[in-house]
Design an enzyme around this catalytic site. Structure first.
Site, short mmCIF file in Angstrom:
data_model
loop_
_atom_site.label_atom_id
_atom_site.label_comp_id
_atom_site.label_asym_id
_atom_site.label_seq_id
_atom_site.Cartn_x
_atom_site.Cartn_y
_atom_site.Cartn_z
N VAL A 1 -7.76 7.82 -2.99
CA VAL A 1 -7.43 7.89 -4.42
C VAL A 1 -7.82 9.30 -4.84
O VAL A 1 -8.88 9.81 -4.45
CB VAL A 1 -8.21 6.81 -5.21
CG1 VAL A 1 -8.06 7.03 -6.71
CG2 VAL A 1 -7.72 5.43 -4.83
N VAL B 1 -4.18 -1.21 5.27
CA VAL B 1 -4.18 -2.39 6.15
C VAL B 1 -2.76 -2.68 6.65
O VAL B 1 -2.53 -2.91 7.84
CB VAL B 1 -4.75 -3.63 5.39
CG1 VAL B 1 -4.50 -4.92 6.16
CG2 VAL B 1 -6.25 -3.46 5.14
N LYS B 2 -1.80 -2.64 5.73
CA LYS B 2 -0.42 -2.99 6.10
C LYS B 2 0.16 -2.02 7.13
O LYS B 2 0.82 -2.44 8.08
CB LYS B 2 0.46 -3.04 4.85
CG LYS B 2 0.16 -4.25 3.97
CD LYS B 2 1.03 -4.29 2.74
CE LYS B 2 0.76 -5.55 1.93
NZ LYS B 2 1.64 -5.67 0.77
N GLU C 1 2.07 7.76 -3.47
CA GLU C 1 2.76 8.81 -2.71
C GLU C 1 2.45 8.61 -1.23
O GLU C 1 1.27 8.55 -0.85
CB GLU C 1 2.28 10.20 -3.16
CG GLU C 1 3.02 11.31 -2.39
CD GLU C 1 2.41 12.69 -2.61
OE1 GLU C 1 3.04 13.50 -3.30
OE2 GLU C 1 1.30 12.93 -2.10
#
Ligand code: 0O2
Length: 272
Positions: free
Chosen positions: A47, A22-23, A140
């Site tokens: 993930v 989102v960011k 990462e």
């Protein structure tokens, strides 16, 4: 480790991935809203699958207790750029963020991996907040160009197929393809300004057209139907001329018209 425990262990990492996607998408949007070129073209995240975590733990001799400390890419974010130059800008954005603390950087662009792999990696600490309180974990972030991403996606699936037994001929072909990707990125970098100009004017045109259409839609509620129809027909004529200056002038006129109607409706409401 039981399956339930894996789920519990991975849940905060999923939260980190979701939040960071989102960011980073928001950064991209901020550039677009400011009518600027965005150094980030695509954002994705994942993930790591339990089977991949287990395989990596085995390969690196990592014990369960050290899992979260030693496997740095349980949470992975991928940022794709159009041009190599954009990668530096994105790295700088990450270094300057308050919510990410850079642990280490791996520059596989200046120094590609023996496979031919090119990408910039940042391992950073990021804190998520769960019902159990805050948790600082590692993520990462891989930053690469569209061309580098194309190569690594293909190579990754071949690696998956052949494991350590990639045929020599194929390995050499992939190395040659990696050189071609490098040459492509360099070639694109040399026409970057021209490509950016073209993309910016396309985006600018799309924005103006969307402003004009929303102005016409707003006028539909306040002006009389005939007038709006006239404006709409005029817009179709202007649109065909494909001239930015004329489109901008037309939009300004609509802005003024909308403002006049707004002022009039305030006066009407006050009974003046
Ligand atoms: P997945 O499926 O992407 O999660 P290493 O010790 O060199 O094996 P390390 O220490 O984990 O790897 O760090 P590194 O080298 O930065 O690699 C982390 C990730 O980078 C890898 O995750 C890949 O996604 C990518 N990567 C690294 N090397 C290569 C390569 O030669 N080809 C491709 N296509 N990708 C690469 P995983 O765990 O391999 O897998």
């Amino acid at each position: 480790m039981e399956i339930q425990l894996w789920r519990e262990l991975l849940a905060p990492y999923q939260l980190a991935v979701d939040e960071l996607v989102v960011k980073f998408n928001h950064i991209k949007q901020e550039y677009y809203d400011g009518r600027m070129y965005s150094p980030i073209e695509e954002v994705s995240g994942r993930v790591k699958r339990v089977s991949s975590i287990l395989e990596k733990m085995q390969r690196k001799g990592v014990a369960f207790e050290e899992l979260e400390e030693k496997i740095e890419d349980i949470a992975g974010i991928r940022l794709i750029c159009q041009f190599v130059e954009d990668i530096d800008t994105v790295v700088e954005i990450i270094r300057n963020r308050q919510d990410l603390e850079v642990k280490l950087e791996k520059d596989y662009i200046s120094q590609s991996k023996p496979s031919g792999y090119r990408s910039y990696h940042i391992i950073a600490y990021y804190t998520v907040h769960t019902i159990n309180g805050p948790k600082k974990l590692e993520v990462e972030i891989q930053i690469r160009t569209l061309a580098m991403n194309f190569w690594s996606t293909i190579e990754h699936s071949l690696q998956y197929k052949y494991k350590e037994h990639m045929p020599e001929e194929l390995r050499l072909r992939l190395l040659r393809a990696a050189d071609a990707v490098d040459a492509l990125d360099n070639e694109m970098a040399s026409v970057r300004d021209e490509i950016m100009d073209a993309q910016n004017s396309n985006r600018q045109k799309a924005n103006i057209i969307s402003d004009i259409l929303s102005n016409i839609e707003n006028l539909y509620y306040v002006a009389n139907e005939r007038e709006v129809e006239k404006i709409q027909n005029e817009f179709f004529k202007i649109y065909q001329k494909d001239d930015m200056e004329i489109l901008m002038r037309f939009n300004k006129q609509l802005d003024i018209m909308a403002e006049t109607y707004r002022a009039q409706s305030v006066l009407n409401r006050k009974g003046m």
